[in-house]
Design an enzyme around this catalytic site. Structure first.
Site, PDB file in Angstrom:
ATOM      1  N   ASN A  68       0.829  -1.227   0.000  1.00  0.00           N
ATOM      2  CA  ASN A  68       0.000   0.000   0.000  1.00  0.00           C
ATOM      3  C   ASN A  68       0.857   1.268   0.000  1.00  0.00           C
ATOM      4  O   ASN A  68       0.352   2.375   0.086  1.00  0.00           O
ATOM      5  CB  ASN A  68      -0.959  -0.007   1.200  1.00  0.00           C
ATOM      6  CG  ASN A  68      -0.210   0.114   2.537  1.00  0.00           C
ATOM      7  OD1 ASN A  68       1.023   0.150   2.561  1.00  0.00           O
ATOM      8  ND2 ASN A  68      -0.952   0.171   3.623  1.00  0.00           N
ATOM      9  N   ASP A  93      -4.573  -2.236   0.753  1.00  0.00           N
ATOM     10  CA  ASP A  93      -4.428  -2.232   2.217  1.00  0.00           C
ATOM     11  C   ASP A  93      -4.760  -3.637   2.720  1.00  0.00           C
ATOM     12  O   ASP A  93      -5.926  -4.057   2.714  1.00  0.00           O
ATOM     13  CB  ASP A  93      -5.399  -1.209   2.827  1.00  0.00           C
ATOM     14  CG  ASP A  93      -5.319  -1.217   4.355  1.00  0.00           C
ATOM     15  OD1 ASP A  93      -6.103  -0.493   4.991  1.00  0.00           O
ATOM     16  OD2 ASP A  93      -4.458  -1.973   4.890  1.00  0.00           O
ATOM     17  N   ASN A 132      -2.007  -3.055  12.430  1.00  0.00           N
ATOM     18  CA  ASN A 132      -1.450  -3.191  11.075  1.00  0.00           C
ATOM     19  C   ASN A 132      -0.773  -4.545  10.872  1.00  0.00           C
ATOM     20  O   ASN A 132      -1.040  -5.253   9.899  1.00  0.00           O
ATOM     21  CB  ASN A 132      -0.423  -2.087  10.817  1.00  0.00           C
ATOM     22  CG  ASN A 132       0.119  -2.160   9.397  1.00  0.00           C
ATOM     23  OD1 ASN A 132      -0.582  -1.870   8.439  1.00  0.00           O
ATOM     24  ND2 ASN A 132       1.372  -2.613   9.250  1.00  0.00           N
ATOM     25  N   SER A 173      11.873 -12.018  12.915  1.00  0.00           N
ATOM     26  CA  SER A 173      13.038 -11.218  13.300  1.00  0.00           C
ATOM     27  C   SER A 173      13.687 -11.782  14.559  1.00  0.00           C
ATOM     28  O   SER A 173      13.015 -12.368  15.406  1.00  0.00           O
ATOM     29  CB  SER A 173      12.580  -9.773  13.561  1.00  0.00           C
ATOM     30  OG  SER A 173      13.565  -9.050  14.255  1.00  0.00           O
ATOM     31  N   TYR A 195       6.559  -3.834  18.558  1.00  0.00           N
ATOM     32  CA  TYR A 195       6.980  -4.405  17.263  1.00  0.00           C
ATOM     33  C   TYR A 195       7.433  -5.847  17.470  1.00  0.00           C
ATOM     34  O   TYR A 195       7.005  -6.760  16.765  1.00  0.00           O
ATOM     35  CB  TYR A 195       8.114  -3.574  16.645  1.00  0.00           C
ATOM     36  CG  TYR A 195       8.872  -4.356  15.601  1.00  0.00           C
ATOM     37  CD1 TYR A 195      10.114  -4.913  15.895  1.00  0.00           C
ATOM     38  CD2 TYR A 195       8.325  -4.593  14.347  1.00  0.00           C
ATOM     39  CE1 TYR A 195      10.794  -5.667  14.958  1.00  0.00           C
ATOM     40  CE2 TYR A 195       8.998  -5.352  13.400  1.00  0.00           C
ATOM     41  CZ  TYR A 195      10.239  -5.898  13.721  1.00  0.00           C
ATOM     42  OH  TYR A 195      10.899  -6.662  12.795  1.00  0.00           O
ATOM     43  N   LYS A 231       5.879  -9.722  16.096  1.00  0.00           N
ATOM     44  CA  LYS A 231       6.610 -10.826  15.451  1.00  0.00           C
ATOM     45  C   LYS A 231       6.418 -12.118  16.244  1.00  0.00           C
ATOM     46  O   LYS A 231       6.221 -13.194  15.680  1.00  0.00           O
ATOM     47  CB  LYS A 231       8.096 -10.486  15.301  1.00  0.00           C
ATOM     48  CG  LYS A 231       8.371  -9.410  14.270  1.00  0.00           C
ATOM     49  CD  LYS A 231       7.850  -9.790  12.885  1.00  0.00           C
ATOM     50  CE  LYS A 231       8.121  -8.717  11.854  1.00  0.00           C
ATOM     51  NZ  LYS A 231       7.499  -9.022  10.536  1.00  0.00           N
ATOM     52  N   ARG A 246      20.583   3.662  24.266  1.00  0.00           N
ATOM     53  CA  ARG A 246      19.235   3.831  23.720  1.00  0.00           C
ATOM     54  C   ARG A 246      18.307   2.863  24.456  1.00  0.00           C
ATOM     55  O   ARG A 246      18.608   1.660  24.549  1.00  0.00           O
ATOM     56  CB  ARG A 246      19.238   3.544  22.214  1.00  0.00           C
ATOM     57  CG  ARG A 246      17.900   3.651  21.538  1.00  0.00           C
ATOM     58  CD  ARG A 246      18.024   3.523  20.014  1.00  0.00           C
ATOM     59  NE  ARG A 246      18.318   2.134  19.606  1.00  0.00           N
ATOM     60  CZ  ARG A 246      18.358   1.750  18.330  1.00  0.00           C
ATOM     61  NH1 ARG A 246      18.158   2.624  17.352  1.00  0.00           N
ATOM     62  NH2 ARG A 246      18.617   0.475  18.020  1.00  0.00           N
ATOM     63  N   GLY A 254      15.750   0.163  25.324  1.00  0.00           N
ATOM     64  CA  GLY A 254      15.263  -1.003  24.581  1.00  0.00           C
ATOM     65  C   GLY A 254      16.365  -1.770  23.890  1.00  0.00           C
ATOM     66  O   GLY A 254      16.153  -2.904  23.455  1.00  0.00           O
TER      67      GLY A 254
HETATM   68  C1  WQD Z   1      21.988  -1.597  15.962  1.00  0.00           C
HETATM   69  C2  WQD Z   1      22.975  -1.038  16.977  1.00  0.00           C
HETATM   70  C3  WQD Z   1      22.064   0.706  18.324  1.00  0.00           C
HETATM   71  C4  WQD Z   1      21.688   3.809  15.295  1.00  0.00           C
HETATM   72  C5  WQD Z   1      16.301  -3.311  14.921  1.00  0.00           C
HETATM   73  C6  WQD Z   1      15.093  -4.196  15.137  1.00  0.00           C
HETATM   74  C7  WQD Z   1      15.255  -5.474  14.363  1.00  0.00           C
HETATM   75  C8  WQD Z   1      15.491  -5.123  12.929  1.00  0.00           C
HETATM   76  C9  WQD Z   1      16.739  -4.250  12.799  1.00  0.00           C
HETATM   77  C10 WQD Z   1      13.389  -5.094  11.789  1.00  0.00           C
HETATM   78  C11 WQD Z   1      22.322  -0.783  18.327  1.00  0.00           C
HETATM   79  C12 WQD Z   1      23.240   1.221  17.499  1.00  0.00           C
HETATM   80  C13 WQD Z   1      21.941   2.590  15.915  1.00  0.00           C
HETATM   81  C14 WQD Z   1      22.461   4.955  15.644  1.00  0.00           C
HETATM   82  C15 WQD Z   1      23.719   3.604  17.177  1.00  0.00           C
HETATM   83  N1  WQD Z   1      14.361  -4.460  12.401  1.00  0.00           N
HETATM   84  N2  WQD Z   1      22.942   2.505  16.839  1.00  0.00           N
HETATM   85  N3  WQD Z   1      23.464   4.799  16.575  1.00  0.00           N
HETATM   86  O1  WQD Z   1      18.013  -2.178  17.121  1.00  0.00           O
HETATM   87  O2  WQD Z   1      19.614  -4.076  16.572  1.00  0.00           O
HETATM   88  O3  WQD Z   1      17.421  -3.967  15.428  1.00  0.00           O
HETATM   89  O4  WQD Z   1      16.503  -3.065  13.556  1.00  0.00           O
HETATM   90  O5  WQD Z   1      13.287  -6.225  11.487  1.00  0.00           O
HETATM   91  O6  WQD Z   1      14.086  -6.235  14.526  1.00  0.00           O
HETATM   92  O7  WQD Z   1      15.022  -4.532  16.511  1.00  0.00           O
HETATM   93  O8  WQD Z   1      19.164  -2.311  14.877  1.00  0.00           O
HETATM   94  O9  WQD Z   1      20.441  -0.719  13.524  1.00  0.00           O
HETATM   95  O10 WQD Z   1      18.689   0.185  15.133  1.00  0.00           O
HETATM   96  O11 WQD Z   1      20.825  -0.751  16.006  1.00  0.00           O
HETATM   97  O12 WQD Z   1      24.619   3.496  18.037  1.00  0.00           O
HETATM   98  O13 WQD Z   1      22.276   6.095  15.103  1.00  0.00           O
HETATM   99  O14 WQD Z   1      23.431   0.230  16.508  1.00  0.00           O
HETATM  100  O15 WQD Z   1      22.089   1.277  19.631  1.00  0.00           O
HETATM  101  O16 WQD Z   1      23.265  -1.068  19.354  1.00  0.00           O
HETATM  102  P1  WQD Z   1      18.580  -3.121  16.134  1.00  0.00           P
HETATM  103  P2  WQD Z   1      19.742  -0.825  14.827  1.00  0.00           P
END
Ligand code: WQD
Length: 351
Positions: free
Chosen positions: A33, A59, A101, A126, A151, A155, A296, A298
């Site tokens: 969509n 959709d 969604n 994931s 999210y 999954k 960050r 989470g």
């Molecule tokens: C990776 C590392 C950040 C940005 C998420 C989802 C996962 C998949 C991929 C969908 C972490 C660090 C990031 C920045 C940083 N999505 N970072 N500065 O969180 O492991 O996974 O995205 O399928 O399901 O959970 O990926 O790339 O966001 O982060 O330091 O500007 O890079 O803290 O340690 P993540 P990410």
């Protein structure tokens, strides 16, 4: 030629998978969509494969709209279901948007799988389903823990819905748990197109390097890891894409031992944020402007895959190294900048 429905086919992993489907003799049709994507990547697919891919701009949360696609294509033999919202941070602020969604769309697709007796169903899952694992590398039998975000819950719940449903209907299914998909097609004609400021590390790196973002913030370097930054399993998007074709062929050849099987899609190598940055600087020749910021919310400390099952059962092999992940991501970012320069050039006229 087996017709394969690719939901979310205008998205990052969907578009790369469509190319691999075409190159392996399948006939992909796309449903998207475009709420979080544009048909731009379909143009790139056409340049790479010479095939014009039809997109049903539908959709999937509307059963009637979803059903109409199957009525028009009653010969769909397989489905790869990518379509979902995937921004972890957004899901924390908008849980209902994510549950509605991601789950309504899945349920509508599965109702059509049942009605139209589609034999093969592949679900985009994931590593986030593992939560903060007690043991790494994680195998497919590592117990899932509470997800870190809505999210992640979509999954986990999505996997249960697929698993329970395919016990009772004609379809055989596979759940593919991606680790961290990064990089771009080697032609630099398709790649990741994050909407707005990128959440994910690699697009944040390339956008910082090209000047779209003034400075990259590393989210914490006080974790109990070898250099204090978080560990992830970065995997090239083309390796992820190819695993979908192997999974489809595995089902078509009836090699599966149960109606719903799970595979980890990761390289098996843990890489820290600072190591990823160093790899980028090495292949691009760009000194990245970054600072160390606070953790960050989470983020998990470390996760990477045991990918033995996918290698042995699907015959999956990792083709791209970390350097190639970074180089293809960089080439794509450079291409996006060139395209912007062309389109913003007052002398440029669309023919
Ligand atoms: C990776 C590392 C950040 C940005 C998420 C989802 C996962 C998949 C991929 C969908 C972490 C660090 C990031 C920045 C940083 N999505 N970072 N500065 O969180 O492991 O996974 O995205 O399928 O399901 O959970 O990926 O790339 O966001 O982060 O330091 O500007 O890079 O803290 O340690 P993540 P990410």
């Amino acid at each position: 030629m087996k017709k394969i429905l690719v939901t979310g086919g205008c998205g990052y992993i969907g578009a790369h998978t469509i190319i691999d489907l075409i190159e392996n003799g399948f006939e992909p049709i796309c449903v998207d969509n475009n709420s979080r994507s544009t048909p731009v990547l379909l143009e790139g697919i056409e340049k790479i494969t010479g095939k014009k891919i039809k997109n049903y701009k539908v959709d999937l949360c509307s059963f009637d709209e979803t059903h109409a696609v199957f009525q028009e294509n009653p010969d769909i033999e397989g489905i790869i279901h990518f379509a979902a919202y995937k921004a972890v941070g957004e899901s924390v602020h908008e849980p209902l948007l994510y549950f509605e969604n991601n789950l309504f769309s899945l349920i509508n697709i599965l109702k059509c799988v049942k009605e139209f007796k589609v034999p093969y169903f592949i679900f985009s899952s994931s590593c986030t389903v593992y939560g903060n694992p007690d043991e790494i590398p994680v195998t497919e039998n590592t117990p899932t823990k509470p997800a870190e975000s809505p999210y992640g819950y979509t999954k986990q719940i999505g996997e249960q819905i697929v698993s329970e449903t395919t016990k009772t209907i004609f379809a055989q299914s596979i759940l593919l748990r991606y680790f961290n998909p990064v990089g771009a097609h080697p032609t630099a004609l398709i790649g990741e197109m994050p909407l707005g400021k990128p959440e994910n590390l690699v697009p944040a790196i390339t956008q910082t390097a090209i000047g779209k973002i003034p400075q990259l913030k590393v989210h914490g370097n006080d974790y109990p890891t070898r250099d204090g930054s978080c560990v992830r399993d970065y995997i090239h998007v083309c390796d992820i894409a190819h695993a979908h074709i192997l999974a489809l062929q595995y089902l078509i050849k009836r090699k599966n031992k149960s109606r719903c099987e799970i595979f980890n899609l990761g390289t098996g190598n843990g890489v820290t944020v600072l190591e990823a940055i160093k790899a980028f600087e090495k292949v691009s020749g760009v000194k990245l402007n970054y600072i160390i910021g606070p953790r960050r919310q989470g983020d998990i400390v470390a996760v990477y895959a045991d990918n033995k099952l996918a290698r042995e059962q699907l015959g999956w092999e990792i083709e791209y190294s970390l350097d190639e992940m970074m180089l293809t991501a960089w080439k794509w970012e450079l291409k996006l900048k060139d395209d912007e320069a062309i389109h913003n050039n007052p002398n440029f006229k669309m023919n």
